[in-house]
Design an enzyme around this catalytic site. Structure first.
Site, PDB file in Angstrom:
ATOM      1  N   THR A   1       0.821  -1.218   0.000  1.00 59.37           N
ATOM      2  CA  THR A   1       0.000   0.000   0.000  1.00 59.37           C
ATOM      3  C   THR A   1       0.854   1.268   0.000  1.00 59.37           C
ATOM      4  OG1 THR A   1      -1.638  -1.229   1.271  1.00 59.37           O
ATOM      5  CG2 THR A   1      -1.888   1.159   1.229  1.00 59.37           C
TER       6      THR A   1
ATOM      7  N   GLY B   1      -1.049   7.062  -2.168  1.00 62.51           N
ATOM      8  CA  GLY B   1      -1.924   7.316  -3.318  1.00 62.51           C
ATOM      9  C   GLY B   1      -2.476   6.051  -3.952  1.00 62.51           C
TER      10      GLY B   1
ATOM     11  N   GLY C   1      -4.151   2.528  -2.675  1.00 64.29           N
ATOM     12  CA  GLY C   1      -4.602   1.525  -1.708  1.00 64.29           C
ATOM     13  C   GLY C   1      -5.375   0.466  -2.459  1.00 64.29           C
TER      14      GLY C   1
ATOM     15  N   ARG D   1      -6.675 -13.512   2.735  1.00 60.63           N
ATOM     16  CA  ARG D   1      -8.047 -13.062   2.989  1.00 60.63           C
ATOM     17  C   ARG D   1      -8.775 -14.047   3.891  1.00 60.63           C
ATOM     18  NH1 ARG D   1      -9.293 -10.153  -2.860  1.00 60.63           N
ATOM     19  NH2 ARG D   1      -8.199  -8.261  -2.221  1.00 60.63           N
TER      20      ARG D   1
ATOM     21  N   ARG E   1     -26.319 -10.016  34.556  1.00 61.12           N
ATOM     22  CA  ARG E   1     -26.747  -8.632  34.806  1.00 61.12           C
ATOM     23  C   ARG E   1     -28.273  -8.578  34.953  1.00 61.12           C
ATOM     24  NH1 ARG E   1     -25.543  -3.469  36.470  1.00 61.12           N
ATOM     25  NH2 ARG E   1     -26.680  -1.920  35.225  1.00 61.12           N
TER      26      ARG E   1
ATOM     27  N   VAL F   1     -25.138  -4.741  24.507  1.00 61.43           N
ATOM     28  CA  VAL F   1     -25.641  -5.659  25.549  1.00 61.43           C
ATOM     29  C   VAL F   1     -25.049  -5.279  26.916  1.00 61.43           C
ATOM     30  CG1 VAL F   1     -25.583  -8.063  26.344  1.00 61.43           C
ATOM     31  CG2 VAL F   1     -26.141  -7.562  23.961  1.00 61.43           C
TER      32      VAL F   1
ATOM     33  N   GLY G   1     -24.331  -2.335  27.809  1.00 62.67           N
ATOM     34  CA  GLY G   1     -24.767  -0.982  28.178  1.00 62.67           C
ATOM     35  C   GLY G   1     -23.573  -0.074  28.431  1.00 62.67           C
TER      36      GLY G   1
ATOM     37  N   GLU H   1      -6.332  -6.255   3.803  1.00 66.23           N
ATOM     38  CA  GLU H   1      -6.341  -7.273   2.722  1.00 66.23           C
ATOM     39  C   GLU H   1      -7.452  -7.000   1.707  1.00 66.23           C
ATOM     40  OE1 GLU H   1      -2.976  -8.774   3.791  1.00 66.23           O
ATOM     41  OE2 GLU H   1      -4.052  -9.738   2.156  1.00 66.23           O
TER      42      GLU H   1
ATOM     43  N   GLN I   1     -15.561  -3.199   0.337  1.00 68.08           N
ATOM     44  CA  GLN I   1     -16.104  -2.724  -0.949  1.00 68.08           C
ATOM     45  C   GLN I   1     -15.361  -3.417  -2.099  1.00 68.08           C
ATOM     46  OE1 GLN I   1     -15.440  -0.549   1.625  1.00 68.08           O
ATOM     47  NE2 GLN I   1     -17.599  -0.231   2.079  1.00 68.08           N
TER      48      GLN I   1
END
Ligand SMILES: Cc1cc2nc3c(=O)[nH]c(=O)nc-3n(C[C@H](O)[C@H](O)[C@H](O)COP(=O)(O)OP(=O)(O)OC[C@H]3O[C@@H](n4cnc5c(N)ncnc54)[C@H](O)[C@@H]3O)c2cc1C
Length: 380
Positions: A124, A127, A129, A241, A266, A336, A338, A362, A366
């Site tokens: 990477t 400019g 990626g 991946r 809880r 859960v 809180g 990796e 998108q």
């Protein structure tokens, strides 16, 4: 999920023990300080975590992809940072093993076989990626050496790494056909390792810029042939991946377990909160997603292990689904718990921060979807 063999179960159980008993107690402090933990590193070295997939004749531990995923999943279960460290060493190592010639194998494998010699993966740039072929780090043949100028960013394990698999271009106009890989040792003159990024998650994993100022490399440093560097990335991507998917799965599993434990004890309105449908359905959805991710990851890993190498499509699906699962499950786990979930008293906020990275590294999700949809359009 495909049946695990006895050998797989032994790997999983020993990694689970190592994680729970030795690594987990160190992970919280490493995240708090944001610096790579020497104590964790020692444990990883002592337990041969950097020897995975190094050929046995060099002291390594060859493993199939299923076993490697089990290791990464168990590491992710205690700490995303540790899973990331081991997975990115695998990314560099995989490229090395595919591209190295006999001389390079003879030079580096005894070093890698020591168990503390890390291989990095440097692709990477600021400019470039997602559009990796737009890279600008350039290698120009000057006499019998290549002169390399440019920079890389977000490189995991930088500073710890002993040899980087560095991707350059011999001509940016050639895009894919210009990508050229080199092996660059950490003390090569002209290589400057930048400061560590101050990240949201995976805080103890050093992610740094690498700068190359007129760095001179002999032809013997070429990994593969000029212009064929992308083949190495392509070959390693399916595996890495799936490893990132396993890391995400480990994080999601751990967050689910914390949420379930909390919901069972809880009490509000005189009852454990797990008895309220609003909470119990959230827990059930966590299990649905975690088990689907697990089935998908180990299915594709076993296909690769059976020699069905053309698994890029399923690897992208597994990476995408498992990392989206990790993000959703960790976010719901915070819910859960809180207010307590939002504090560092419980690990779920750390898991949520770590999970986010799995949607980016990796190849962002998108980009996975771009690749999945391209393949779909070809198939149907
Ligand atoms: C913790 C961490 C560790 C990393 N370790 C390494 C490492 O060891 N080695 C290495 O080489 N790299 C590493 N990376 C870099 C990582 O692979 C890149 O960050 C990633 O590929 C995305 O590139 P980018 O950050 O430039 O985002 P960009 O490519 O600029 O993307 C920005 C946004 O635009 C979206 N986008 C881009 N193109 C498209 C498209 N065609 N369609 C739809 N959406 C699109 C992306 O999905 C994203 O949401 C690491 C990153 C992180 C965060």
């Amino acid at each position: 999920m495909p049946e695990l063999s006895e050998a797989h179960r032994i790997v999983r159980d020993s990694m689970r023990r190592l994680g729970r008993e030795r690594l987990a107690p160190l992970a919280v402090e490493a995240d708090r300080t944001g610096s790579y933990s020497e104590a964790i590193h020692r444990l990883l070295v002592e337990n041969g975590l950097f020897l995975i997939n190094v050929p046995a004749e060099y002291g390594g531990t060859p493993m199939d992809l299923t076993a490697t995923c089990l290791v990464i999943e168990e590491m992710g279960r205690v700490d995303g940072t540790i899973a990331n460290t081991v997975a990115h060493h695998q990314a560099g190592l995989c490229c090395f093993l595919v591209g190295a010639d006999e001389e390079q194998r003879a030079r580096y494998l005894p070093l890698i076989g020591r168990g503390d010699y890390l291989v990095g993966f440097a692709l990477t740039e600021t400019g470039s990626g997602s559009d990796a072929f737009a890279m600008r780090t350039r290698a120009v043949l000057d006499g019998d050496r290549y002169a390399v100028n440019g920079s890389k960013c977000f490189i995991s394990n930088s500073g710890l790494t002993d040899v980087y698999v560095l991707f350059t271009t011999v001509d940016p106009a050639l895009r894919r056909r210009g990508v050229t890989a080199f092996l660059v040792e950490k003390d090569t003159p002209g290589l400057i390792v930048g400061k560590a990024e101050d990240k949201m998650g995976l805080r103890a994993s050093p992610t740094r810029q690498l700068v190359f100022e007129d760095m001179r490399l002999p032809r013997t440093a070429l990994l593969g042939r000029p212009g064929e560097g992308w083949e190495l990335v392509f070959h390693s991507l399916t595996r890495t991946r799936i490893l990132v998917a396993a890391m995400a799965l480990g994080i999601a599993q751990a967050a689910m377990e914390v949420a379930v434990g909390y919901a069972g004890t809880r009490e509000q309105f005189g009852r454990p909160i797990g008895e309220f449908q609003g909470v119990s359905f959230m827990l059930a959805d966590m299990a649905v997603q975690v088990e689907c991710a697990r089935a998908m990851i180990y299915q594709v890993a076993s296909q690769v292990d059976r020699g069905e190498e053309q698994q890029a499509y399923h690897a992208s699906i597994a990476k995408c689904f498992a990392s989206d699962t990790a993000m959703k499950v960790t976010t719901d786990a915070v819910q859960v718990l809180g207010g307590y979930g939002y504090t560092t008293e419980y690990p779920v906020e750390r898991m949520m921060r770590d999970a986010k990275a799995t949607q980016i590294i990796e190849g962002t999700n998108q980009i996975q979807r771009v690749q999945i949809s391209r393949e779909l359009l070809k198939r149907f």
